[in-house]
Motif scaffolding. Structure first.
Motif, PDB file in Angstrom:
ATOM      1  N   MET A   1       0.800  -1.183   0.025  1.00 52.90           N
ATOM      2  CA  MET A   1      -0.114   0.012   0.047  1.00 52.90           C
ATOM      3  C   MET A   1       0.938   1.186   0.035  1.00 52.90           C
ATOM      4  O   MET A   1       1.776   1.323   0.895  1.00 52.90           O
ATOM      5  CB  MET A   1      -1.075  -0.031   1.238  1.00 52.90           C
ATOM      6  N   GLY A   2       0.466   2.293  -0.818  1.00 55.18           N
ATOM      7  CA  GLY A   2       1.317   3.192  -1.050  1.00 55.18           C
ATOM      8  C   GLY A   2       1.066   4.287   0.145  1.00 55.18           C
ATOM      9  O   GLY A   2      -0.092   4.384   0.718  1.00 55.18           O
ATOM     10  N   GLN A   3       1.821   5.518   0.031  1.00 55.31           N
ATOM     11  CA  GLN A   3       1.498   6.463   0.994  1.00 55.31           C
ATOM     12  C   GLN A   3       0.330   7.336   0.344  1.00 55.31           C
ATOM     13  O   GLN A   3       0.204   7.540  -0.954  1.00 55.31           O
ATOM     14  CB  GLN A   3       2.574   7.533   1.375  1.00 55.31           C
ATOM     15  N   ARG A   4      -0.633   7.990   1.229  1.00 54.89           N
ATOM     16  CA  ARG A   4      -1.653   8.531   0.666  1.00 54.89           C
ATOM     17  C   ARG A   4      -1.227  10.069   0.624  1.00 54.89           C
ATOM     18  O   ARG A   4      -0.839  10.922   1.100  1.00 54.89           O
ATOM     19  CB  ARG A   4      -2.869   8.503   1.863  1.00 54.89           C
ATOM     20  N   GLY A   5      -1.701  10.587  -0.838  1.00 56.15           N
ATOM     21  CA  GLY A   5      -1.384  11.830  -1.268  1.00 56.15           C
ATOM     22  C   GLY A   5      -2.290  12.942  -0.706  1.00 56.15           C
ATOM     23  O   GLY A   5      -3.291  12.772  -0.446  1.00 56.15           O
ATOM     24  N   SER A   6      -2.000  14.157  -0.482  1.00 57.28           N
ATOM     25  CA  SER A   6      -2.739  14.996   0.076  1.00 57.28           C
ATOM     26  C   SER A   6      -4.003  15.481  -0.762  1.00 57.28           C
ATOM     27  O   SER A   6      -4.971  15.865  -0.055  1.00 57.28           O
ATOM     28  CB  SER A   6      -1.954  16.351   0.462  1.00 57.28           C
ATOM     29  N   THR A   7      -4.192  15.408  -1.977  1.00 56.11           N
ATOM     30  CA  THR A   7      -4.980  15.379  -2.991  1.00 56.11           C
ATOM     31  C   THR A   7      -5.924  14.198  -3.426  1.00 56.11           C
ATOM     32  O   THR A   7      -6.748  14.350  -3.776  1.00 56.11           O
ATOM     33  CB  THR A   7      -4.568  16.111  -4.216  1.00 56.11           C
ATOM     34  N   GLN A   8      -5.565  13.086  -2.555  1.00 54.29           N
ATOM     35  CA  GLN A   8      -6.136  12.100  -2.949  1.00 54.29           C
ATOM     36  C   GLN A   8      -7.640  12.012  -2.522  1.00 54.29           C
ATOM     37  O   GLN A   8      -7.795  12.061  -1.377  1.00 54.29           O
ATOM     38  CB  GLN A   8      -5.452  10.736  -2.496  1.00 54.29           C
ATOM     39  N   PRO A   9      -8.726  11.496  -3.173  1.00 53.13           N
ATOM     40  CA  PRO A   9     -10.036  11.705  -2.643  1.00 53.13           C
ATOM     41  C   PRO A   9     -10.021  10.427  -1.609  1.00 53.13           C
ATOM     42  O   PRO A   9      -9.433   9.379  -1.728  1.00 53.13           O
ATOM     43  CB  PRO A   9     -10.855  11.379  -3.916  1.00 53.13           C
ATOM     44  N   GLU A  10     -11.107  10.520  -0.647  1.00 56.23           N
ATOM     45  CA  GLU A  10     -11.394   9.434   0.213  1.00 56.23           C
ATOM     46  C   GLU A  10     -12.972   9.158   0.236  1.00 56.23           C
ATOM     47  O   GLU A  10     -13.633  10.018  -0.077  1.00 56.23           O
ATOM     48  CB  GLU A  10     -10.840  10.035   1.541  1.00 56.23           C
ATOM     49  N   VAL A  11     -13.198   7.806   0.718  1.00 55.32           N
ATOM     50  CA  VAL A  11     -14.648   7.452   0.750  1.00 55.32           C
ATOM     51  C   VAL A  11     -14.452   6.554   2.145  1.00 55.32           C
ATOM     52  O   VAL A  11     -13.673   5.954   2.265  1.00 55.32           O
ATOM     53  CB  VAL A  11     -15.054   6.706  -0.457  1.00 55.32           C
ATOM     54  N   ARG A  12     -15.636   6.570   2.545  1.00 55.94           N
ATOM     55  CA  ARG A  12     -15.840   5.877   3.940  1.00 55.94           C
ATOM     56  C   ARG A  12     -16.401   4.714   3.593  1.00 55.94           C
ATOM     57  O   ARG A  12     -17.764   4.552   3.009  1.00 55.94           O
ATOM     58  CB  ARG A  12     -16.482   6.947   4.777  1.00 55.94           C
ATOM     59  N   VAL A  13     -15.993   3.556   4.271  1.00 57.64           N
ATOM     60  CA  VAL A  13     -16.477   2.116   4.007  1.00 57.64           C
ATOM     61  C   VAL A  13     -16.817   1.808   5.633  1.00 57.64           C
ATOM     62  O   VAL A  13     -15.926   1.974   6.338  1.00 57.64           O
ATOM     63  CB  VAL A  13     -15.520   1.301   3.557  1.00 57.64           C
TER      64      VAL A  13
END
Length: 203
Positions: free
Chosen positions: A1-13
């Motif tokens: 798993m890569g590092q999460r970028g600051s502009t990366q969208p997020e969704v809640r599961v």
């Protein structure tokens, strides 16, 4: 798993299921690729998983909520802003599947989860006598209770890792990204405006 970028969208599961279904073990097997023996979750765990869909990277924020009877009445507190529901079933414990079915049906009745995709993880497939995917589909009557939502049953095992990569791909594929939801809303608004205009012209 890569590092999460600051502009990366997020969704809640939302990760739900009875106690001892293997929710936390599944989550940490996905997160660090190791089987972690866990104690019953009192409250909740939150982990972020980096996934990819339509050539876009995004983060799944997975809320793993405790499955003991006293915790289940608090499940509804976590429904808001949920993009998808992942329900874990201990497919080797046939004595509790009726209880699991009742709790799943109760959760899916919530207006806040209306239309949200459901992914059922039939866990503990490595145990002799575990329910098959067909048995889970039929017992939980998923064709009926999920008539107005996308759904899928994935066989898996938290201890061996079987089916988990496929499960994560299925969750990411079925989960709508924020941009997709926004586009859907825009399309609905556009359709409504066009309908109103058409009615006005006819008058």
């Amino acid at each position: 798993m890569g590092q999460r970028g600051s502009t990366q969208p997020e969704v809640r599961v939302l990760l739900l299921g009875l106690d001892n279904a293997g929710k936390s073990s599944l989550l940490y097997k996905l997160k660090i690729n190791k089987f972690v023996g866990t104690v019953p979750t009192i409250g909740f765990n939150v982990e972020m998983l980096d996934v990819r869909k339509n050539k876009k990277n995004f983060a799944l924020t997975v809320w793993d909520v405790g499955g003991q009877a006293e915790m289940r009445r608090h499940w509804r507190s976590f429904y808001q802003d949920t993009a998808a529901v992942v329900f874990v079933v201990d497919s080797a414990d046939r004595s509790r599947v009726q209880e699991a079915k009742r709790e799943l049906e109760n959760a899916l009745r919530s207006e806040q989860l209306r239309g949200r995709p459901l992914i059922v993880l039939a866990n503990k497939q490595d145990v002799d006598g575990a329910m098959t995917v067909s048995e889970v589909k039929d017992f939980f009557n998923l064709r009926r209770i999920c008539a107005e939502r996308d759904w899928y049953v994935q066989p898996c095992s938290a201890s061996t890792g079987f089916g988990l990569e496929e499960a994560l791909k299925r969750v990411s594929h079925m989960t709508k990204l924020p941009s997709e939801s926004a586009a859907h809303v825009k399309e609905n608004i556009k359709g409504t405006v066009n309908y109103i205009r058409a009615k006005s012209v006819r008058r």
